[in-house]
Motif scaffolding. Sequence first.
Motif, PDB file in Angstrom:
ATOM      1  N   ILE A 167      48.485 -19.430  73.271  1.00 14.94           N
ATOM      2  CA  ILE A 167      49.932 -19.666  73.290  1.00 14.94           C
ATOM      3  C   ILE A 167      50.273 -20.934  72.528  1.00 14.94           C
ATOM      4  O   ILE A 167      51.222 -20.966  71.720  1.00 14.94           O
ATOM      5  CB  ILE A 167      50.445 -19.761  74.740  1.00 14.94           C
ATOM      6  CG1 ILE A 167      50.162 -18.462  75.503  1.00 14.94           C
ATOM      7  CG2 ILE A 167      51.932 -20.097  74.759  1.00 14.94           C
ATOM      8  CD1 ILE A 167      50.813 -17.233  74.931  1.00 14.94           C
ATOM      9  N   VAL A 168      49.524 -21.986  72.765  1.00 14.90           N
ATOM     10  CA  VAL A 168      49.806 -23.276  72.119  1.00 14.90           C
ATOM     11  C   VAL A 168      49.638 -23.175  70.608  1.00 14.90           C
ATOM     12  O   VAL A 168      50.468 -23.679  69.840  1.00 14.90           O
ATOM     13  CB  VAL A 168      48.892 -24.361  72.712  1.00 14.90           C
ATOM     14  CG1 VAL A 168      48.976 -25.649  71.903  1.00 14.90           C
ATOM     15  CG2 VAL A 168      49.277 -24.642  74.158  1.00 14.90           C
ATOM     16  N   ARG A 169      48.594 -22.508  70.171  1.00 20.05           N
ATOM     17  CA  ARG A 169      48.388 -22.359  68.732  1.00 20.05           C
ATOM     18  C   ARG A 169      49.497 -21.531  68.091  1.00 20.05           C
ATOM     19  O   ARG A 169      49.996 -21.858  67.015  1.00 20.05           O
ATOM     20  CB  ARG A 169      47.029 -21.707  68.474  1.00 20.05           C
ATOM     21  CG  ARG A 169      45.876 -22.667  68.541  1.00 20.05           C
ATOM     22  CD  ARG A 169      44.560 -21.978  68.286  1.00 20.05           C
ATOM     23  NE  ARG A 169      43.492 -22.914  67.987  1.00 20.05           N
ATOM     24  CZ  ARG A 169      42.224 -22.720  68.253  1.00 20.05           C
ATOM     25  NH1 ARG A 169      41.842 -21.592  68.839  1.00 20.05           N
ATOM     26  NH2 ARG A 169      41.315 -23.629  67.942  1.00 20.05           N
ATOM     27  N   ALA A 170      49.897 -20.451  68.766  1.00 20.30           N
ATOM     28  CA  ALA A 170      50.926 -19.568  68.211  1.00 20.30           C
ATOM     29  C   ALA A 170      52.276 -20.267  68.117  1.00 20.30           C
ATOM     30  O   ALA A 170      53.079 -19.963  67.221  1.00 20.30           O
ATOM     31  CB  ALA A 170      51.043 -18.308  69.061  1.00 20.30           C
ATOM     32  N   ALA A 171      52.553 -21.210  69.018  1.00 24.89           N
ATOM     33  CA  ALA A 171      53.848 -21.895  69.026  1.00 24.89           C
ATOM     34  C   ALA A 171      54.007 -22.855  67.854  1.00 24.89           C
ATOM     35  O   ALA A 171      55.132 -23.117  67.412  1.00 24.89           O
ATOM     36  CB  ALA A 171      54.024 -22.654  70.334  1.00 24.89           C
ATOM     37  N   GLU A 172      52.905 -23.411  67.349  1.00 24.34           N
ATOM     38  CA  GLU A 172      52.914 -24.288  66.175  1.00 24.34           C
ATOM     39  C   GLU A 172      53.940 -25.424  66.293  1.00 24.34           C
ATOM     40  O   GLU A 172      54.829 -25.575  65.451  1.00 24.34           O
ATOM     41  CB  GLU A 172      53.174 -23.470  64.899  1.00 24.34           C
ATOM     42  CG  GLU A 172      52.104 -22.445  64.603  1.00 24.34           C
ATOM     43  CD  GLU A 172      52.287 -21.776  63.257  1.00 24.34           C
ATOM     44  OE1 GLU A 172      53.408 -21.839  62.707  1.00 24.34           O
ATOM     45  OE2 GLU A 172      51.318 -21.182  62.756  1.00 24.34           O
ATOM     46  N   GLN A 173      53.771 -26.224  67.334  1.00 23.21           N
ATOM     47  CA  GLN A 173      54.660 -27.353  67.566  1.00 23.21           C
ATOM     48  C   GLN A 173      53.887 -28.663  67.492  1.00 23.21           C
ATOM     49  O   GLN A 173      52.765 -28.766  67.974  1.00 23.21           O
ATOM     50  CB  GLN A 173      55.328 -27.225  68.941  1.00 23.21           C
ATOM     51  CG  GLN A 173      56.226 -26.023  69.083  1.00 23.21           C
ATOM     52  CD  GLN A 173      57.430 -26.088  68.153  1.00 23.21           C
ATOM     53  OE1 GLN A 173      58.110 -27.109  68.080  1.00 23.21           O
ATOM     54  NE2 GLN A 173      57.689 -24.994  67.453  1.00 23.21           N
ATOM     55  N   GLU A 174      54.527 -29.687  66.922  1.00 20.31           N
ATOM     56  CA  GLU A 174      53.871 -30.973  66.752  1.00 20.31           C
ATOM     57  C   GLU A 174      53.558 -31.663  68.077  1.00 20.31           C
ATOM     58  O   GLU A 174      52.619 -32.451  68.162  1.00 20.31           O
ATOM     59  CB  GLU A 174      54.754 -31.896  65.892  1.00 20.31           C
ATOM     60  CG  GLU A 174      54.915 -31.452  64.454  1.00 20.31           C
ATOM     61  CD  GLU A 174      53.633 -31.620  63.656  1.00 20.31           C
ATOM     62  OE1 GLU A 174      52.814 -32.480  64.038  1.00 20.31           O
ATOM     63  OE2 GLU A 174      53.436 -30.892  62.678  1.00 20.31           O
ATOM     64  N   ASN A 175      54.356 -31.412  69.098  1.00 20.98           N
ATOM     65  CA  ASN A 175      54.185 -32.113  70.373  1.00 20.98           C
ATOM     66  C   ASN A 175      53.579 -31.209  71.446  1.00 20.98           C
ATOM     67  O   ASN A 175      53.837 -31.373  72.627  1.00 20.98           O
ATOM     68  CB  ASN A 175      55.517 -32.687  70.860  1.00 20.98           C
ATOM     69  CG  ASN A 175      56.595 -31.620  71.028  1.00 20.98           C
ATOM     70  OD1 ASN A 175      56.578 -30.588  70.363  1.00 20.98           O
ATOM     71  ND2 ASN A 175      57.539 -31.871  71.914  1.00 20.98           N
ATOM     72  N   SER A 176      52.775 -30.249  71.032  1.00 17.19           N
ATOM     73  CA  SER A 176      52.145 -29.334  71.978  1.00 17.19           C
ATOM     74  C   SER A 176      50.911 -29.967  72.599  1.00 17.19           C
ATOM     75  O   SER A 176      50.334 -30.923  72.078  1.00 17.19           O
ATOM     76  CB  SER A 176      51.770 -28.023  71.278  1.00 17.19           C
ATOM     77  OG  SER A 176      50.912 -28.284  70.182  1.00 17.19           O
ATOM     78  N   GLY A 177      50.500 -29.435  73.734  1.00 21.53           N
ATOM     79  CA  GLY A 177      49.313 -29.943  74.409  1.00 21.53           C
ATOM     80  C   GLY A 177      48.803 -28.946  75.437  1.00 21.53           C
ATOM     81  O   GLY A 177      49.500 -28.011  75.827  1.00 21.53           O
ATOM     82  N   ILE A 178      47.580 -29.160  75.884  1.00 18.16           N
ATOM     83  CA  ILE A 178      46.965 -28.353  76.935  1.00 18.16           C
ATOM     84  C   ILE A 178      46.503 -29.303  78.035  1.00 18.16           C
ATOM     85  O   ILE A 178      45.801 -30.283  77.763  1.00 18.16           O
ATOM     86  CB  ILE A 178      45.773 -27.543  76.402  1.00 18.16           C
ATOM     87  CG1 ILE A 178      46.253 -26.475  75.424  1.00 18.16           C
ATOM     88  CG2 ILE A 178      44.998 -26.901  77.547  1.00 18.16           C
ATOM     89  CD1 ILE A 178      45.132 -25.690  74.763  1.00 18.16           C
ATOM     90  N   LEU A 179      46.908 -29.019  79.266  1.00 20.57           N
ATOM     91  CA  LEU A 179      46.492 -29.830  80.399  1.00 20.57           C
ATOM     92  C   LEU A 179      45.293 -29.183  81.076  1.00 20.57           C
ATOM     93  O   LEU A 179      45.372 -28.051  81.556  1.00 20.57           O
ATOM     94  CB  LEU A 179      47.642 -29.984  81.400  1.00 20.57           C
ATOM     95  CG  LEU A 179      47.300 -30.686  82.717  1.00 20.57           C
ATOM     96  CD1 LEU A 179      46.719 -32.071  82.463  1.00 20.57           C
ATOM     97  CD2 LEU A 179      48.530 -30.769  83.607  1.00 20.57           C
ATOM     98  N   ILE A 180      44.197 -29.905  81.113  1.00 24.62           N
ATOM     99  CA  ILE A 180      42.997 -29.457  81.802  1.00 24.62           C
ATOM    100  C   ILE A 180      43.050 -29.977  83.233  1.00 24.62           C
ATOM    101  O   ILE A 180      43.197 -31.180  83.464  1.00 24.62           O
ATOM    102  CB  ILE A 180      41.726 -29.981  81.109  1.00 24.62           C
ATOM    103  CG1 ILE A 180      41.681 -29.556  79.626  1.00 24.62           C
ATOM    104  CG2 ILE A 180      40.480 -29.510  81.858  1.00 24.62           C
ATOM    105  CD1 ILE A 180      41.595 -28.082  79.408  1.00 24.62           C
TER     106      ILE A 180
END
Length: 316
Positions: A167-180
Amino acid sequence: MHSTAGPKLNSTGLAEPLYSLAHLTLIECSAPELVYIAARAGYDAVSPRFIPMNVAGEFACWPEDTSLVGATKLALKTTGLKVLDMELARITDECDPRSFKPAIELGGELGAKRLIMSAWTSSRDDRNFLVDCYAETCELAAPYELSVDLEFPSFSRLRTLDETLDIVRAAEQENSGILIDTLYMHLSRVDIAELSHVPSEYLNFLHISDALPGIADTREGMIQLARDARLYPGEGCIDFKRIIERLPILDYSIELPNKTRTQELGFEEHARRCLQHAKRTFGDVSSQRRIANGESAMLSPPDFTKTKEIENGTRT
């Protein structure tokens, strides 16, 4: 923009993490109470919930409550604590990202750098909807210098690291992140080696708690564990050393609700023991992730000014 307020530096100039007290740990407290308790217990920051989930026992804190917001600002000013992140923006079947705008604006006012998001839709065939909602939330948060960190609770719509990364890759946003979240890694049976494949620019902070080896085999069992019975780091089976070594240098948010402990010890002592166990368990464990110049990430603070580049439709 991704991490303009990176880890603090120790006396030798090396980066070390902030420790934040997550609101779910003391869900019955108001936001200003959370700040004062965190300060007395020795934390560097707090992670308040200003988008309530309406779960049992939750002290609902709304961004429109001017009295509560004012008291929170005063508590932060009085204690000197920072706000690491805000929560919780949920993608539901009826999700309108514009509804998160008051909380996003408040996050900017409080100096937060992260907004946690998770997905709770009922369909398994709504990938495009998830991508659109996530991307729009990122766009709304960008002017306030907030990253939007997508989480994968094991009983939610996104249950694995791979699904979240997609999902994060597909959104292509500069301020994206993944919370572990270390508990959800355990419950979702995420192999620790998978962390090495997540780009460093997606990783901003880590949710910390421990658990016993057994994995609940029902959704209800996982929810009960996640909301009422997490363990202090070092009490369970989670291998924090291997996790931390495979991540860049990150801040830590201790999300550790445990109803029995709070009833026995009280809010402040429970929060203090969460922090003590975390620092004792992590000890001298450091990031071993390699960075661009070939040096180990533990040898010098990471570059928090880098931005994502899009090339041929994929991230580099």
